[in-house]
Write a protein that holds these residues in place. Structure first.
Motif, PDB file in Angstrom:
ATOM      1  N   PHE A   1       0.813  -1.216   0.000  1.00 38.90           N
ATOM      2  CA  PHE A   1       0.000   0.000   0.000  1.00 38.90           C
ATOM      3  C   PHE A   1       0.850   1.271   0.000  1.00 38.90           C
ATOM      4  O   PHE A   1       0.522   2.225  -0.735  1.00 38.90           O
ATOM      5  N   PRO A   2       1.911   1.372   0.795  1.00 42.52           N
ATOM      6  CA  PRO A   2       2.722   2.600   0.714  1.00 42.52           C
ATOM      7  C   PRO A   2       3.266   2.877  -0.684  1.00 42.52           C
ATOM      8  O   PRO A   2       3.308   4.034  -1.116  1.00 42.52           O
ATOM      9  N   ILE A   3       3.679   1.812  -1.394  1.00 46.82           N
ATOM     10  CA  ILE A   3       4.165   2.005  -2.760  1.00 46.82           C
ATOM     11  C   ILE A   3       3.010   2.399  -3.682  1.00 46.82           C
ATOM     12  O   ILE A   3       3.110   3.343  -4.465  1.00 46.82           O
ATOM     13  N   ARG A   4       1.916   1.661  -3.585  1.00 49.44           N
ATOM     14  CA  ARG A   4       0.753   1.944  -4.425  1.00 49.44           C
ATOM     15  C   ARG A   4       0.252   3.373  -4.186  1.00 49.44           C
ATOM     16  O   ARG A   4      -0.019   4.114  -5.130  1.00 49.44           O
ATOM     17  N   ALA A   5       0.133   3.744  -2.924  1.00 50.68           N
ATOM     18  CA  ALA A   5      -0.372   5.084  -2.608  1.00 50.68           C
ATOM     19  C   ALA A   5       0.585   6.165  -3.099  1.00 50.68           C
ATOM     20  O   ALA A   5       0.146   7.206  -3.616  1.00 50.68           O
ATOM     21  N   GLY A   6       1.895   5.925  -2.948  1.00 50.24           N
ATOM     22  CA  GLY A   6       2.864   6.900  -3.417  1.00 50.24           C
ATOM     23  C   GLY A   6       2.756   7.141  -4.910  1.00 50.24           C
ATOM     24  O   GLY A   6       2.814   8.290  -5.374  1.00 50.24           O
TER      25      GLY A   6
END
Length: 347
Positions: free
Chosen positions: A195-200
């Motif tokens: 999620f942190p990568i996707r959200a970024g």
């Protein structure tokens, strides 16, 4: 890129400290300053104030910045990630009957299960508040998509936790490596790395997702992180690790180490290990714990898990090149790459 690569180990620590400090300040600004402080709002501040590596918000911030987004555009989503993480720690510690978190007694040991459970539940609710503020920084359409993804992540975490708790509840003997990785994907990778990568990427580009390779990098990175954490629970430096030695075994958790043990043990050893894992924490003796640790050593389970994590990191680096290499050289990009080796170097 060479200039960054020369100082990657230091760079990873520096970026996490820098972004962690920013996320911590933003997190505290979202916490209510009102009564009841003694029984709720002061306690909500406890785990965040103990520190932590802030890996998750740092991944979100670095991914967005590597794709060209300004830092301030990421703050609300990064705050959600870090506040949700701390909420899950409070609740996990209750479910696991853990004694120690970040080198101090767990919240439920200090204040009792009912109070700690209320704190964890309230933190989970409050974690959604920063996402609503994304309307101002990211616009309503992207904010709604981020909110939808966040709800999916929370559900995946609950699913992963249910598997882990269910295996302990039923004292399942044969939990395979594939079962373990499926649990880790849901419980750990979903909110810690994917999620942190996707959200970024979403924050920077407006795209509905990152590339498949970037998301695979997140999964492999998160799985290696969890396996290394399992290793440190058995063989790490307790003074640095911040949690009790062999707590996973005392809690009856199934990890890659126990999967390996069950696949190698003799029938008698397997019977003992099965009985040990199924015995409530209070009923486990120091002698039996030592025997369990001896079996883990006998079958080289720690080294097996370390090699497994290293293999995941090797695959992760391949996907990093496919998913991120098109981006220009930057401090944030090198941080994201450097995380893979930083994870397996933790002691």
């Amino acid at each position: 890129m060479a200039g960054y690569a020369l100082k990657t180990p230091t760079l990873v620590k520096e970026v996490m400290e820098e972004y962690g400090s920013i996320a911590q300040k933003a997190l505290m600004s979202f916490l209510p300053d009102r009564e009841p402080r003694r029984y709720l709002y002061d306690l909500i501040r406890d785990y965040p104030q103990r520190g932590g590596r802030a890996m998750r918000p740092a991944i979100c911030m670095a991914t967005a910045r590597a794709h060209g987004a300004p830092l301030e555009r990421t703050l609300n989503t990064a705050t959600f990630i870090e506040l949700l993480h701390n909420a899950l720690l409070v609740i996990d510690d209750i479910q696991d009957e853990s004694d120690e978190r970040r080198k101090k007694p767990t919240l439920h040991r200090l204040h009792g299960v009912p109070v700690a459970l209320n704190v964890g539940s309230t933190m989970t609710t409050l974690s959604l508040v920063p996402l609503l503020q994304n309307v101002d920084s990211c616009g309503p359409f992207l904010s709604l998509r981020l909110f939808q993804r966040a709800i999916e992540v929370a559900q995946q975490c609950a699913e992963g936790q249910s598997l882990e708790l269910g295996w302990r509840l039923d004292n399942l003997l044969e939990v395979t490596e594939a079962d373990y990785l499926n649990m880790v994907l849901r419980k750990t990778c979903s909110y810690s790395t994917v999620f942190p990568i996707r959200a970024g990427v979403m924050i920077a580009t407006g795209a509905p997702d990152g590339s498949d390779a970037a998301l695979r990098y997140g999964f492999l990175l998160g799985a290696a992180f969890q396996i290394q954490d399992d290793v440190l629970n058995i063989a790490g430096d307790h003074a640095q690790y911040g949690k009790e030695h062999a707590g996973d075994l005392l809690e009856g958790k199934r990890t890659l180490l126990t999967c390996r043990l069950m696949s190698c043990a003799t029938p008698d050893e397997k019977t003992f290990a099965h009985r040990f894992l199924g015995t409530p924490r209070a009923g486990k003796s120091a002698r039996d714990l030592e025997r369990m640790l001896g079996l883990i050593e006998k079958y080289d389970c720690v080294e097996y898990a370390r090699r497994y994590a290293q293999g995941l990191v090797g695959a992760a680096l391949h996907d990093f090149d496919a998913g991120f290499e098109h981006l220009p050289a930057s401090r944030d990009k090198e941080f994201l790459r450097g995380l893979s080796t930083w994870i397996i170097e933790q002691t």
